[in-house]
Motif scaffolding. Structure first.
Motif, PDB file in Angstrom:
ATOM      1  N   LEU A 130       8.739 -32.004  33.200  1.00  0.00           N
ATOM      2  CA  LEU A 130       8.660 -31.411  34.527  1.00  0.00           C
ATOM      3  C   LEU A 130       7.229 -31.331  35.028  1.00  0.00           C
ATOM      4  N   SER A 131       7.076 -31.446  36.320  1.00  0.00           N
ATOM      5  CA  SER A 131       5.803 -31.165  36.972  1.00  0.00           C
ATOM      6  C   SER A 131       6.094 -30.670  38.383  1.00  0.00           C
ATOM      7  N   ILE A 132       5.095 -30.012  38.953  1.00  0.00           N
ATOM      8  CA  ILE A 132       5.205 -29.500  40.321  1.00  0.00           C
ATOM      9  C   ILE A 132       4.182 -30.217  41.175  1.00  0.00           C
ATOM     10  N   ILE A 133       4.617 -30.752  42.302  1.00  0.00           N
ATOM     11  CA  ILE A 133       3.684 -31.350  43.247  1.00  0.00           C
ATOM     12  C   ILE A 133       4.001 -30.835  44.649  1.00  0.00           C
ATOM     13  N   ARG A 134       3.100 -31.125  45.566  1.00  0.00           N
ATOM     14  CA  ARG A 134       3.192 -30.591  46.926  1.00  0.00           C
ATOM     15  C   ARG A 134       3.697 -31.676  47.873  1.00  0.00           C
ATOM     16  N   VAL A 135       4.554 -31.275  48.807  1.00  0.00           N
ATOM     17  CA  VAL A 135       5.017 -32.181  49.848  1.00  0.00           C
ATOM     18  C   VAL A 135       3.979 -32.240  50.954  1.00  0.00           C
ATOM     19  N   GLU A 136       3.648 -33.450  51.396  1.00  0.00           N
ATOM     20  CA  GLU A 136       2.716 -33.628  52.509  1.00  0.00           C
ATOM     21  C   GLU A 136       3.417 -34.372  53.638  1.00  0.00           C
ATOM     22  N   GLY A 137       3.433 -33.784  54.826  1.00  0.00           N
ATOM     23  CA  GLY A 137       4.071 -34.421  55.967  1.00  0.00           C
ATOM     24  C   GLY A 137       5.470 -33.882  56.222  1.00  0.00           C
ATOM     25  N   ASP A 138       6.106 -34.373  57.288  1.00  0.00           N
ATOM     26  CA  ASP A 138       7.385 -33.801  57.706  1.00  0.00           C
ATOM     27  C   ASP A 138       8.501 -34.835  57.824  1.00  0.00           C
TER      28      ASP A 138
END
Length: 222
Positions: A130-138
């Motif tokens: 598992l890892s956590i990443i950030r969403v960029e954009g819509d």
């Protein structure tokens, strides 16, 4: 002879042998082609692992990044506990584009987030991958918004592909998109939930590299 204490390739080779994990399986975990890890270990190509790949491998094998050539102070091992039985998942300092696209060159681990292991099991997720990443954009709005954190299961990738939301690489760009199986064998559709953004209706699976399936999202209250 390569010294496994000082050479991260030899150390990784020894770890895989000890844990019974083959090269192709580990390549799949990090979303690379099946020969990637073998080429890294046996041929020295690439010369070093990208930071996001190293973080995911360390998490999957339950070891420190330092053992794989990373900084001694940085540890990305979700098997480590914080409090009674908590699982630590690495948060990568990288964004998966839900817009025009984002680069993936050498982003570091920026922290860790603790999760209840039972909660992770209920998700059907593998804590080692598992890892956590950030969403960029819509482009995935309203399902995912700009700035949302997503929990990505790297063990749930191309080999288990089914309709759902995935982090993937296309043309060396990291994206989060909805994937649907297309009618032809080995064909997929890559879909933006926001109709104002481009979707790809029929692609060969070889045109993308699946990093992992999105199993959960968290967002700030606005």
């Amino acid at each position: 002879m390569i010294d496994p204490v000082h050479d991260p390739r030899a150390a990784l080779d020894r770890l895989l042998s000890e844990k019974g994990v083959d090269y192709a399986r580990l390549s799949q975990v990090i979303g690379r082609n099946p020969a990637y890890i073998q080429q890294y270990i046996k041929r020295g190509s690439p010369r070093r692992l990208a930071e996001q790949d190293r973080a995911r491998i360390a998490a999957y094998l339950g070891v420190s990044e330092a053992m794989l050539g990373g900084p001694v102070a940085r540890v990305a091992t979700p098997a480590r506990s914080r409090g009674p039985g908590m699982i630590l998942v690495p948060k990568l300092a990288i964004g998966a584009s839900a817009g025009a696209g984002a680069s993936v060159d050498g982003e570091p681990v920026e922290g860790e987030v603790a999760f209840d292991p039972k909660w992770l099991r209920d998700l059907g997720a593998d804590p080692r991958a598992l890892s956590i990443i950030r969403v960029e954009g819509d482009s995935m709005a309203p399902t995912l918004d700009d700035g949302d954190d997503i929990l990505v299961d790297g063990s749930d990738a191309a080999a288990r592909l089914r309709d759902g939301i995935y982090v993937l690489r296309m043309d060396d760009v990291l994206m989060v998109k909805r994937i649907a199986r297309a009618p032809g064998p080995g064909r997929v559709s890559v879909i933006s939930d926001n109709p104002h953004y481009r979707s790809w209706d029929d692609l060969p699976l070889s045109a993308i590299r699946i990093v992992g399936r999105v199993v959960w999202t968290g967002r700030r209250v606005r």
